[in-house]
Design a protein around this motif. Structure first.
Motif, PDB file in Angstrom:
ATOM      1  N   ILE A 142      -5.322   0.727   7.143  1.00 31.21           N
ATOM      2  CA  ILE A 142      -6.633   0.709   6.484  1.00 31.21           C
ATOM      3  C   ILE A 142      -7.655  -0.004   7.355  1.00 31.21           C
ATOM      4  O   ILE A 142      -8.778   0.490   7.575  1.00 31.21           O
ATOM      5  CB  ILE A 142      -6.522   0.036   5.101  1.00 31.21           C
ATOM      6  CG1 ILE A 142      -5.726   0.927   4.139  1.00 31.21           C
ATOM      7  CG2 ILE A 142      -7.908  -0.281   4.530  1.00 31.21           C
ATOM      8  CD1 ILE A 142      -5.345   0.253   2.841  1.00 31.21           C
ATOM      9  N   PHE A 202      -4.954   6.240   0.377  1.00 30.76           N
ATOM     10  CA  PHE A 202      -5.001   7.211   1.486  1.00 30.76           C
ATOM     11  C   PHE A 202      -5.118   8.598   0.898  1.00 30.76           C
ATOM     12  O   PHE A 202      -4.431   8.922  -0.071  1.00 30.76           O
ATOM     13  CB  PHE A 202      -3.714   7.125   2.326  1.00 30.76           C
ATOM     14  CG  PHE A 202      -3.543   5.787   2.985  1.00 30.76           C
ATOM     15  CD1 PHE A 202      -4.105   5.535   4.231  1.00 30.76           C
ATOM     16  CD2 PHE A 202      -2.815   4.777   2.354  1.00 30.76           C
ATOM     17  CE1 PHE A 202      -3.941   4.282   4.826  1.00 30.76           C
ATOM     18  CE2 PHE A 202      -2.665   3.538   2.946  1.00 30.76           C
ATOM     19  CZ  PHE A 202      -3.230   3.278   4.175  1.00 30.76           C
ATOM     20  N   ASP A 219      -9.474   7.271   3.952  1.00 32.05           N
ATOM     21  CA  ASP A 219      -8.765   6.234   3.216  1.00 32.05           C
ATOM     22  C   ASP A 219      -9.792   5.218   2.768  1.00 32.05           C
ATOM     23  O   ASP A 219     -10.973   5.319   3.119  1.00 32.05           O
ATOM     24  CB  ASP A 219      -7.681   5.589   4.090  1.00 32.05           C
ATOM     25  CG  ASP A 219      -8.268   5.037   5.374  1.00 32.05           C
ATOM     26  OD1 ASP A 219      -9.191   4.191   5.297  1.00 32.05           O
ATOM     27  OD2 ASP A 219      -7.838   5.464   6.460  1.00 32.05           O
ATOM     28  N   ASP A 241       0.590  -0.740   5.942  1.00 32.32           N
ATOM     29  CA  ASP A 241      -0.470   0.044   5.305  1.00 32.32           C
ATOM     30  C   ASP A 241      -1.816  -0.647   5.449  1.00 32.32           C
ATOM     31  O   ASP A 241      -2.842  -0.021   5.700  1.00 32.32           O
ATOM     32  CB  ASP A 241      -0.158   0.261   3.813  1.00 32.32           C
ATOM     33  CG  ASP A 241       0.953   1.282   3.613  1.00 32.32           C
ATOM     34  OD1 ASP A 241       1.302   1.960   4.611  1.00 32.32           O
ATOM     35  OD2 ASP A 241       1.460   1.387   2.489  1.00 32.32           O
TER      36      ASP A 241
END
Ligand SMILES: [Fe+3]
Ligand SMILES: [Mg+2]
Ligand SMILES: [Zn+2]
Ligand SMILES: [Zn+2]
Lengths: 790, 333
Positions: B104, B58, B63, B100
Motif C-alpha cells: 500500500i 486492493f 488500492d 500488505d
C-alpha cells in the motif's frame, strides 16, 4: 338557523326566508331551476351565487316555502348535488314583487367545483338538427353538460374565470345566457358558430391544413391509417382506426408501447356490444355523463378484427364519445344523417383512443405543445382555440360482480376526468390536510371540513414534467378550494418526488409534515371512504412500499387504529434479484423462488433465453443485490415466470394481468389445501409462505391450469391467514387494499370467502385500491395524528 | 504487526517503511511539521482533506494507497489548483500484515511521485485488533490557485455545456465486483487516477473564466454530482443518456445487478461545465490528453426553478436523474 314549520290552519301565513344551498350548485343550471320553482310557487325575491354556494331569499305562503325546500332537493338539475340546505326567517317585505337572479357575490369560497360532463341528450338533439343554429357545432353545451373543471381558473364559476373569457357572446348566445328560462341561462361555456371556438387541423410541424371541414378531413385521414391527435376535454388523445393493424402497429411503435392495451372509442352501446359482453353495470358506466373508460369482458371479435389492441388480456377498455367533436367524427362516418336516430344504431367504426402522453409524461393540453411534444407520433392534429386550463386524464373503471348487498360493484382503476373534483364525504370535520400520494399513479388529496378532494390522476413521478404537474395541481387544489393546509402528509419513502414536494410545502407554510407508511395509508384510504371507526384488520397487498424497518413491504397484514398501526404479519420474504429490476422481469422472481425451493440449478436451463440467467443464479445464491421483499406482486411475478406466462414486462402489472386472464379462461378450480404455511408467531398474524404452492407451479405443464391454481390457492391461503389474525385479535372487520385487489378473480374470491366467515369486508370503491388512492389514506392518517395529538 | 502506543517499534516502522517510500527532503527532516516555500506571487493557497476507508483495500486498477493520493489531489485539481504537497495520516489495525502495508505504502509513494506531489508530513496510529478495518488513510493536500481561476459548483449558467472526461461507473463497479466476488468475462478496473494534469491541459486550452464548474463525480456518481451542481447554481440540466460514455462490461454488470452506472463512484473522472463558445476547444483538449480520450459532451445547463436534472433516455423519453438521500431503496409499487 332552523326551519320553523308551524302553519296557521285557516289563513295562509306569509313569511320570508333566506335559504343557503351548499354542494355542487354553481354552473349546473341551479339558479334558473330556482327561478322556475319560484314562478310556479308564486314566490317573490331573488337568487344568487355566492362563494359558499347559492343563496335564495324568497317570500310567499309558508306552505309554498316548505314546498320550495322539498323541491330544491327533489328536483335539482342533473349535475347538481345538494349537500346541505339551511334556512332562516327574514322580515317580510310587502313591497317585494317579482323574482330576480342577482349578480354573484364574492365571499369565502367553499362551494364545490363541478366536474366535466359529456354532451347531454338535449344538446345532441340540437346539434344533429339541420335547422338548428348549432347544427354540427363542436362546442355546443348547456348548463346540464360540457366541460367545467378543465376550463376553470378559479371560483366563483363565472365566464371570466374560464377559458371562455376570450370569446364574447354574440347577441343570440347572450340572450340565452341572460334568459332565466333558457337551458343556457348562465351556461358559462355557451357558444355558437358565430361567436364561439373553432376547429382547425394541423399536420407535420404545425402547418395548417387548408380544409373547410376539419372533422371530415380528420375522419378521412383516420380511415387512411393516419394517427391523429385530437383535442379533448382534459387533454389530447391519440386516435387511429382500430381496425387497421398497420396503423395500430405504427402507434405502438411511435409511442414505444409494445403491448400495453389501448382503449377504444365506439359510437354507442349498440356498437360496444359487438366488442364486449356488457353487464348492465357496464352499460350504465359507459353511458354515464362522466364517460370513463370501462374495462369490459372482451369478445373474440376484438382479437379477430382489431389486431393488437389488447393482446393476451381478457378485458378491453371501451369508451363512448363525450365531446360534441367526438360525436361529429362518428356522425360523419354514419353519413351525416339528420336527427338522433343514428345514435341508437351500431356503427362498425372503432377508434383507438389513448392519452397523448409521450414517454409516460403528463398529458398534452396545448396546441403548440401538441405539435412540439407529439412530433413524430401524430401525423395530424385536430385542434381548437378553446384552451384547456386544467389537465385531466380519462378515468378508468370496471364493474365487479357484487358479492353482498350494498356493494355497487364498481371499482376505480383511475379516478380522474368526470369525477374530479367531486368531494368524498368523510366521517367528521377535521383539519385541512394536503396529502401528496406515492410515486406511481400519483394523485393528491386535500381535505376541507368533512370533505376530501382527490385530485385528478397526475401519473408516474418519473419525469420532470410530471413533478411540475404535481406542484401545479397542488397549487390549483389549494386555490380552487381557497384553503391552505394545516399539515401535509406523504409517503415514508424519502426519495419520492412527492415526499420532497410535501416537505418543501410544509417548510414554506410552517406546518407539520407527516410521513405515513405506504400500507397503512392503503388501509386508511378504505377506512376513510367507508366511514369506519375503530380498529380494523388491513390486508394490504401490492408491489412495494417502504416499511418502517427500511425493507420493501407489500404483502401485509396490519391492525390499524386511526393514527396507529401494528404489523401483525406479512408474506414470507423473497429475494429481489437486482432490486427494482426484478419488478420488471418476472423471470428473476421465478429464479428467486427456484432458489428458495433448493432448485437453483434449474435457473440457467429454464431461462436459457436470458443471457444473464446463470449469473443471476450465482447472485441469488450469494445473496448479492437481493434485498428481501414481502410483496405479493412479486409472488405473482414469480408464478407468471415459472409458468412461462411472462418473462419480462412491457408495462406495469403485465405479468399479473396475463396470469389473471389465463386463470379466468381456465375457469374455477379447487384450491390446493396445505400448499401454504403460516409460521406461528405468538399473538401476531404470522408469516404466510406460498412456497409450497409455487413448488407445485414449477412442475405444472399447463400454464392456464397453473394460473387458476395459483389464484384459487392464494385466496384460500389469504383467507386462512386473515381469519387467524381476526381470531387472535378479536377484530372482525377487514379492509382490503393495494394494487393486487385490481385482480378481479382474487378480490371476488377472497372477499366472498371472508364474508362467508362472518367478517365485515371493506373494499376500495370510491377511490382506486392501487397507489392512486394512497393520498386519501395519508390525509386520513394525518388528520388522526393531528387530532389525537400523537 | 504490533507497534502500538507510539513505542519504539512504531518509530522504527515509520522511519523504515514510510520515510524510505516517500523519501523527500521535508519528510527526511523528521520534524513535527514541514516548512514549505510560499506559492508564486498572485496565487492563493487551497487546502483539501479526505479520509479513505475502502473495502477491499486492493482492487483491480488500484488500492487504498494510490486512492488516498488521487482523492485529495483531485479535490485540489477540481478547485482549479495545482496540487503541491500532501500530508498523510495512517490508522493501522494490529495484526495487519506488513507485506500488505508495504504494498500500500509503495503504491501510495508511486502515485505521489508520478503526480509530483510529495507527502511532506505524516502520522501513524495503531489501533487494537477489531477496532479498525486493516488500514485507514487520511490525506490532506495543499495547492496553489493561479489568478483568474474560480471554478465553483454555483457558477453554472443556462446555456453552459456539460462535459465528462470519460466512462462512468468504473470504480464503483470494480469495487463491487471484488467485494461481492463477481467474476466477469473481462476484469472491470477502477479508474483511480490523478486529474491535475488534465485540468492544467484544460486551462491551457480555454480562458479560465470559461471553466464554470469542475467536479470529480466520486461517491453518488454522475447523477448525484450533477444534482449538486444544479442546486448550487440554481439551474436545471438536460442530459443525453446516449452521450454518456459507459464501458460495455460496466453496462452489462449494471444490467445484471439492477444498478445504474450514473450513480456509481468514479475516482479519476472530471465533470466540466463550460461556457458554450469554448466547449469544443475544451472537449478537444481533453480528448488529446491520455486521461480524457473518451471525453464527451453530455448535456447542457438550462433555466429551471425546480433544479431538476433531466435525462433524455436512449428510447427518447425523459426521466428524472434524481438525487438519493441514501442507499437506493426499492420503490416500484
Ligand atoms: Fe401500493
Ligand atoms: Mg473529498
Ligand atoms: Zn347540454
Ligand atoms: Zn353565439
Amino acid at each position: 338557523m332552523s326551519e320553523d314549520t308551524s302553519t296557521s290552519p285557516r289563513q295562509p301565513r306569509f313569511e320570508r326566508r333566506r335559504f343557503y344551498v351548499r354542494g355542487v350548485v354553481q354552473g349546473v343550471g341551479f339558479r334558473p331551476f330556482v327561478y322556475r320553482l319560484a314562478q310556479e310557487l308564486e314566490l317573490s325575491g331573488w337568487v344568487r351565487n355566492d362563494g359558499g354556494g347559492v343563496e335564495i331569499e324568497v317570500q310567499g305562503t309558508a306552505g309554498n316555502l316548505s314546498a320550495l325546500a322539498a323541491r330544491l332537493r327533489g328536483e335539482a338539475p342533473p349535475l347538481a348535488r345538494i349537500d346541505t340546505l339551511e334556512s332562516e326567517l327574514r322580515e317580510f317585505d310587502p313591497a317585494d314583487h317579482g323574482f330576480t337572479i342577482t349578480a354573484s357575490r364574492g365571499g369565502e369560497i367553499t362551494t364545490a367545483i363541478s366536474h366535466d360532463a359529456a354532451v347531454c341528450p338535449d344538446c345532441l338533439r340540437e346539434m344533429f338538427d339541420p335547422s338548428n343554429r348549432r347544427w354540427r357545432y363542436p362546442f355546443i353545451n348547456c348548463t346540464h353538460c360540457g366541460p367545467r373543471y378543465t376550463l376553470t381558473h378559479g371560483l366563483p364559476y363565472d365566464r371570466v374565470n374560464t377559458s371562455m373569457a376570450a370569446f364574447a357572446l354574440c347577441p343570440d348566445c347572450a340572450h340565452e345566457y341572460a334568459s332565466p328560462r333558457d337551458r343556457r341561462f348562465h351556461a358559462e361555456p355557451n357558444a355558437c358558430p358565430e361567436c364561439g371556438p373553432r376547429l382547425g387541423l394541423l399536420e407535420g410541424f404545425g402547418i395548417t391544413v387548408a380544409t373547410r371541414d376539419p372533422v371530415a378531413e380528420t375522419l378521412l385521414r383516420l380511415l387512411c391509417g393516419e394517427i391523429v391527435a385530437v383535442k379533448g376535454v382534459g387533454g389530447f388523445h391519440l386516435m387511429c382506426d382500430a381496425r387497421n393493424p398497420e396503423a395500430v402497429g405504427r402507434l405502438r411503435e411511435r409511442k414505444s408501447r409494445e403491448n400495453k392495451p389501448f382503449a377504444l372509442m365506439v359510437a354507442n352501446l349498440e356498437s360496444a356490444r359487438h366488442w364486449a359482453r356488457l353487464s348492465s353495470t357496464d352499460e350504465q358506466l359507459l353511458a354515464a355523463p362522466e364517460r370513463p373508460v370501462v374495462l369490459c369482458d372482451k369478445r373474440p371479435s376484438v382479437d379477430q378484427e382489431l389486431w393488437g389492441v389488447a393482446p393476451a388480456l381478457a378485458a378491453v377498455g371501451l369508451m363512448l364519445p363525450y365531446t360534441p367533436l367526438h360525436y361529429l367524427l362518428f356522425h360523419d362516418y354514419a353519413g351525416r344523417p339528420p336527427g338522433t336516430e343514428w345514435l341508437r344504431r351500431p356503427l362498425d367504426l372503432a377508434l383507438v383512443c389513448t392519452s397523448a402522453n409521450p414517454g409516460g409524461e403528463p398529458l398534452v393540453t396545448g396546441n403548440r405543445e401538441a405539435t412540439r411534444r407529439l412530433m413524430g407520433i401524430a401525423d395530424a392534429y385536430l385542434i381548437h382555440d378553446r384552451d384547456i386550463v386544467v389537465r385531466c386524464d380519462d378515468s378508468v373503471v370496471r364493474s365487479l360482480p357484487a358479492v353482498r348487498a350494498g356493494d355497487d360493484g364498481v371499482q376505480f382503476i383511475r379516478r380522474s376526468r368526470g369525477y374530479t373534483p367531486r368531494a368524498l364525504r368523510l366521517t367528521e370535520k377535521g383539519p385541512a390536510v394536503l396529502a401528496f400520494g406515492g410515486l406511481l399513479k400519483n394523485a393528491l388529496c386535500l381535505t376541507r371540513g368533512d370533505e376530501a378532494f382527490l385530485s385528478q390522476h397526475i401519473g408516474d413521478l418519473e419525469s420532470a414534467s410530471a413533478c411540475q404537474a404535481l406542484d401545479e395541481i397542488a397549487e390549483h387544489l389549494q386555490r380552487i378550494l381557497a384553503l391552505s393546509p394545516e399539515a401535509v402528509a406523504h409517503d415514508l419513502h424519502p426519495d419520492f418526488p412527492s415526499t420532497r414536494a410535501a416537505e418543501a410545502l410544509a417548510e414554506r407554510l410552517g406546518v407539520p409534515a407527516f410521513a405515513v407508511q405506504h400500507h397503512h395509508a392503503h388501509v386508511a384510504a378504505v377506512e376513510a371512504e367507508h366511514h369506519h371507526r375503530g380498529p380494523v384488520l388491513g390486508l394490504a397487498l401490492d408491489g412495494v412500499g417502504l416499511g418502517t424497518d427500511g425493507q420493501a413491504w407489500g404483502g401485509e397484514l396490519l391492525r390499524v387504529d386511526g393514527a396507529r398501526f401494528e404489523r401483525l404479519g406479512h408474506l414470507a420474504p423473497l429475494p429481489l434479484p437486482g432490486a427494482d429490476k426484478a419488478a420488471r422481469e418476472p423471470w428473476r422472481m421465478a429464479a428467486a423462488v427456484l432458489h428458495r425451493l433448493g432448485r437453483g440449478e434449474e435457473i440457467a436451463a429454464r431461462f436459457h433465453e436470458e443471457q444473464a440467467a446463470w449469473r443471476l443464479a450465482e447472485l441469488i445464491a450469494a445473496g448479492t443485490r437481493c434485498p428481501p421483499t414481502t410483496s405479493l406482486g412479486r409472488w405473482f411475478d414469480a408464478a407468471a415466470g415459472l409458468l412461462g406466462v411472462c418473462r419480462r414486462m412491457g408495462y406495469e402489472g403485465e405479468a399479473a394481468m396475463r396470469l389473471e386472464t389465463l386463470a379466468a379462461e381456465f375457469g374455477p378450480v379447487l384450491p390446493l389445501h396445505g400448499r401454504w404455511r403460516i409460521a406461528q408467531g405468538g399473538s401476531d398474524g404470522g408469516t404466510l409462505d406460498l412456497l409450497p404452492l409455487l413448488a407445485e407451479l414449477a412442475d405444472e405443464p399447463d400454464a392456464a391450469r397453473g394460473a387458476a391454481l395459483f389464484h384459487a390457492t392464494l385466496a384460500a391461503a389469504l383467507e386462512a391467514w386473515t381469519l387467524r389474525a381476526a381470531d387472535l385479535s378479536g377484530v372482525r372487520t377487514v379492509a382490503l387494499s393495494g394494487g393486487c385487489f385490481l385482480n378481479r378473480l382474487l378480490s371476488r374470491d377472497l372477499s366472498r370467502r371472508l364474508a362467508s366467515r362472518g367478517l365485515t369486508v371493506l373494499e376500495a370503491r370510491q377511490v382506486p385500491p392501487n397507489d392512486g388512492g394512497l393520498a386519501l389514506g395519508q390525509a386520513h392518517v394525518a388528520r388522526h395524528l393531528l387530532t389525537e395529538g400523537i | 504487526m504490533n507497534h502500538g502506543a507510539g513505542g519504539r517499534a512504531t518509530a522504527q516502522l515509520v522511519s523504515e517503511l514510510f520515510a524510505r517510500a516517500f523519501d523527500n527532503p521535508w519528510l527526511a527532516q523528521g520534524d513535527d511539521g514541514a516548512v514549505l516555500p510560499a506559492p508564486e506571487p498572485g496565487e492563493r493557497l487551497v487546502m483539501a482533506t479526505d479520509g479513505h476507508v475502502v473495502s477491499p483495500l486492493f482492487f483491480p486498477g488500484g488500492d487504498i494507497g494510490s486512492l488516498a493520493v488521487h482523492g485529495t489531489v483531485n479535490d485540489l485539481a477540481v478547485m482549479g489548483a495545482r496540487p503541491l504537497y500532501l500530508s498523510a495520516s495512517f490508522i493501522l489495525e494490529e495484526g495487519y500484515p506488513l507485506a500488505d502495508l508495504k504494498r500500500i505504502v509503495d503504491a501510495m509513494a508511486e502515485a505521489s511521485r508520478s503526480v509530483g506531489v510529495p507527502v511532506v508530513t505524516g502520522d501513524t496510529k495503531v489501533v487494537e485488533q477489531g477496532k479498525g478495518d486493516g488500514v485507514f488513510i487520511a490525506t490532506t493536500g495543499v495547492g496553489a490557485l493561479p489568478p483568474g481561476r474560480a471554478p465553483g459548483g454555483a457558477s453554472a449558467r443556462p446555456g453552459d455545456v456539460v462535459l465528462v472526461s470519460g466512462s462512468m461507473g468504473d470504480h464503483g463497479m470494480a469495487i463491487l465486483a471484488v467485494r461481492e466476488a463477481l467474476a466477469f468475462d473481462s476484469e472491470i478496473r477502477s479508474d483511480s487516477a490523478p486529474l491535475a494534469c488534465l485540468v492544467e491541459t484544460l486551462y491551457a486550452a480555454v480562458p479560465a473564466d470559461a471553466i464554470r464548474v469542475l467536479r470529480d463525480p466520486t461517491r453518488g456518481g454522475l447523477a448525484t454530482t450533477l444534482n449538486e451542481i444544479a442546486r448550487q447554481s440554481g439551474a436545471g440540466m438536460l442530459i443525453d443518456e446516449a452521450a454518456i460514455p459507459v464501458h460495455p462490461q460496466v453496462e452489462a454488470a449494471c444490467e445484471l445487478l439492477g444498478l445504474d452506472p450514473l450513480y456509481l463512484a468514479n475516482e479519476g473522472k472530471l465533470i466540466v461545465v463550460c461556457a458554450p463558445e469554448h466547449a469544443e476547444a475544451a472537449l478537444a483538449a481533453m480528448r488529446a490528453h491520455p486521461r480524457g480520450r473518451d471525453a464527451a459532451r453530455i448535456g447542457t445547463v438550462i433555466a429551471d426553478d425546480h433544479h431538476f436534472v433531466q435525462l433524455r433516455t436512449a428510447l427518447g423519453g425523459m426521466r428524472m436523474l434524481d438525487w438519493l438521500s441514501g442507499e437506493p431503496l426499492p420503490r416500484i409499487c
